[in-house]
Design a protein around this motif. Structure first.
Motif, PDB file in Angstrom:
ATOM      1  N   GLN A 173      -4.152  71.725  57.656  1.00  0.00           N
ATOM      2  CA  GLN A 173      -4.305  73.064  57.496  1.00  0.00           C
ATOM      3  C   GLN A 173      -3.369  74.047  58.178  1.00  0.00           C
TER       4      GLN A 173
ATOM      5  N   TYR B 135     -11.417  73.309  59.895  1.00  0.00           N
ATOM      6  CA  TYR B 135     -10.209  73.621  60.392  1.00  0.00           C
ATOM      7  C   TYR B 135     -10.445  74.190  61.536  1.00  0.00           C
TER       8      TYR B 135
ATOM      9  N   ARG C  57      -4.682  75.620  48.307  1.00  0.00           N
ATOM     10  CA  ARG C  57      -4.148  74.063  48.748  1.00  0.00           C
ATOM     11  C   ARG C  57      -2.855  73.734  47.828  1.00  0.00           C
TER      12      ARG C  57
ATOM     13  N   PHE D  57      -3.918  73.136  53.391  1.00  0.00           N
ATOM     14  CA  PHE D  57      -4.815  74.311  53.112  1.00  0.00           C
ATOM     15  C   PHE D  57      -4.161  75.376  53.889  1.00  0.00           C
ATOM     16  N   TYR D  58      -4.216  76.477  52.989  1.00  0.00           N
ATOM     17  CA  TYR D  58      -3.520  77.991  53.612  1.00  0.00           C
ATOM     18  C   TYR D  58      -4.735  78.901  53.483  1.00  0.00           C
TER      19      TYR D  58
ATOM     20  N   HIS E 280      -5.033  65.204  55.004  1.00  0.00           N
ATOM     21  CA  HIS E 280      -4.752  66.713  54.458  1.00  0.00           C
ATOM     22  C   HIS E 280      -4.627  67.435  55.900  1.00  0.00           C
TER      23      HIS E 280
ATOM     24  N   LYS F 228      -1.249  69.053  49.587  1.00  0.00           N
ATOM     25  CA  LYS F 228      -2.284  68.326  50.813  1.00  0.00           C
ATOM     26  C   LYS F 228      -2.275  69.106  51.964  1.00  0.00           C
TER      27      LYS F 228
END
Length: 503
Positions: A379, A402, A328, A333-334, A377, A331
């Motif tokens: 993704q 996600y 992350r 998420f990868y 947040h 803010k």
């Protein structure tokens, strides 16, 4: 002449000719009648000097009201508009009527010219070649540009040389930040082939917004280090005074209007992808620079040389890949390949991408995501990173955080929703995971999406067996290899020849 007033110019001509000619001759040469000439000879003053002060021809509609009520309003609130004062006076004195508006506006304007506060003065500057380059950002939301069918929320970083008018524009996907400024500025300088002695920006208030004091100090140090790397003196205009950056603020409007015109001539503001839109902007700016080619070349000759290499135009952070198969940052998420779980990675944040490194080795590049406008947040998910684990636990798809980001195309999401409505949840999840695995393993993401879209339009569910058969490897494409085995006597002959040679 009858019906026309004598001008000061005619009076001067008459008096000049009067020195050598008679009154009648001098009057004729000045286009006057003899009678007018004799009258002017008796009173040599210019006509403009004879005009008396024009008196009032009707009663003052405001009377004493201006001094007693209007002047106190102007003094109490110097920024009050005349139309607001007009409405307030009509509210107090409705008998005056709307006809006093122009009189009131003229009276207020005259009063402010005599008694108003001193105003700020804009000092026009003479620009020296090679001295000043300016940077600023401008919002492009009002142009309605779309990329791949989605509205593109973006800004333009705009660089300009004050003397020659050289311009460079860079599409910025995020907000005003040091990363966007550093990348755009360096692209402009290397495209120009030289460096001005001074770099001027606005107060960078947008870049400093929501930063604590240590972060502000760090950003200031990085900006100063960037300018020092190129040998430029960093300067800023005062907050809220855009005219102090006028050599680039004004051209903002010209550039945006030129882009709007080019979009109209193009007949559409839709672009297939971001590189196509960036190429469109580069071509437009290049044509504008071509008009000033001679002036730009003359200024380029006095610019400072470029340094041997570019400076840092990214932010670097260290992250640890969690058991969720990603990390992350800001803010967002990868996802990353699961083999990296537990490893600490170096991530370089650019305006539109992330470069992921382990130690000094570059692993891959990810598109940069942004937190949602409401602060929630978001993704950035690549289904290829998690599909192998998802095949072992397909029911995880049902309530996956996600899940909507997992589907690479809209057709996959539609297929999942259709199967979820018609089949048990376990079966719908398993079939959807099988479709994603098929797209990954056979490299047919786009073709498979087209088949799923056709099934959805026809109102039927995907047939996974038929799709596997359709996208299976083509047997005709696999070469047939015939292996001919030699007899043992051939090997004995080889061994005998080797033994003879050794003897």
């Amino acid at each position: 002449m009858p019906g026309r007033h004598v001008t000061d110019h005619q009076m001067r001509l008459f008096m000049q000719y009067r020195r050598t000619d008679t009154v009648a001759v001098a009057a004729a040469k000045a286009s006057l009648s003899p009678a007018t000439g004799y009258r002017l000879a008796r009173d040599p003053r210019l006509p403009s000097m004879k005009k008396g002060v024009r008196g009032r021809r009707r009663p003052d509609p405001l009377g004493d009201l201006f001094e007693t009520e209007i002047v106190p309003l102007i003094q109490a609130a110097p920024g009050l508009r005349p139309v607001a004062i007009f409405e307030e006076i009509l509210r107090r004195h409705p008998e005056l009527g709307a006809g006093i508006r122009r009189t009131l506006e003229r009276r207020i304007r005259a009063w402010r010219a005599l008694h108003g506060a001193e105003q700020d003065v804009i000092f026009r500057q003479t620009h020296e070649p090679g001295r000043t380059g300016l940077s600023d950002f401008t919002d492009m939301a009002d142009l309605g540009v779309t990329v791949a069918g989605q509205p593109l929320e973006h800004r333009l970083y705009h660089f300009r040389l004050a003397y020659s008018g050289f311009e460079h524009a860079h599409v910025v996907l995020g907000g005003e930040s040091f990363v966007a400024l550093a990348e755009g500025l360096q692209n402009a300088l290397w495209s120009l082939g030289g460096v001005p002695r001074e770099h001027r920006t606005d107060s960078l208030s947008a870049a400093f917004r929501n930063l604590d004091q240590p972060a502000e100090d760090d950003l200031t140090r990085r900006y100063e280090a960037l300018c020092a790397h190129y040998g430029m003196t960093p300067t800023r205009n005062n907050a809220g005074l855009a005219h102090e950056n006028g050599a680039v603020e004004g051209p903002h409007g010209h550039l945006k209007r030129a882009i709007a015109d080019a979009l109209l001539l193009r007949a559409t503001s839709a672009f297939p992808d971001l590189p196509a839109y960036r190429a469109f902007i580069d071509e437009l700016v290049g044509r504008r620079n071509a008009r000033n080619a001679k002036r730009i070349d003359s200024e380029r000759a006095v610019l400072q040389p470029l340094p041997p290499r570019r400076s840092c135009d990214y932010e670097e952070v260290s992250v640890r890949v969690t058991s969720a198969g990603g990390f992350r940052v800001r803010k967002v998420f990868y996802t990353v390949p699961s083999r990296l779980i537990g490893h600490r990675l170096r991530v370089r944040l650019y305006d539109d991408r992330l470069d992921v490194l382990i130690g000094g080795t570059h692993l891959f590049t990810l598109p940069r995501g942004r937190a949602r406008p409401n602060g929630q947040h978001d993704q950035v998910v690549d289904y290829r990173h998690v599909i192998h684990a998802l095949r072992r636990k397909p029911m995880a798809l049902l309530n996956l955080v996600y899940r909507d980001r997992l589907f690479p195309r809209e057709a996959y999401r539609q297929a999942f929703e259709a199967m979820r409505a018609a089949l048990p949840e376990r079966q719908a999840c398993r079939l959807t995971v099988d479709l994603l695995a098929l797209a990954h393993e056979r490299g047919c993401e786009a073709e498979l999406a087209a088949c799923l879209a056709a099934d959805h339009a026809a109102g039927r569910l995907p047939d996974i067996a038929a799709l596997r058969a359709r996208f299976a490897p083509d047997p005709a494409a696999i070469p047939h290899v015939t292996v001919a085995l030699g007899s043992l006597s051939h090997y004995e002959d080889l061994l005998g020849a080797a033994a003879t040679g050794a003897a």
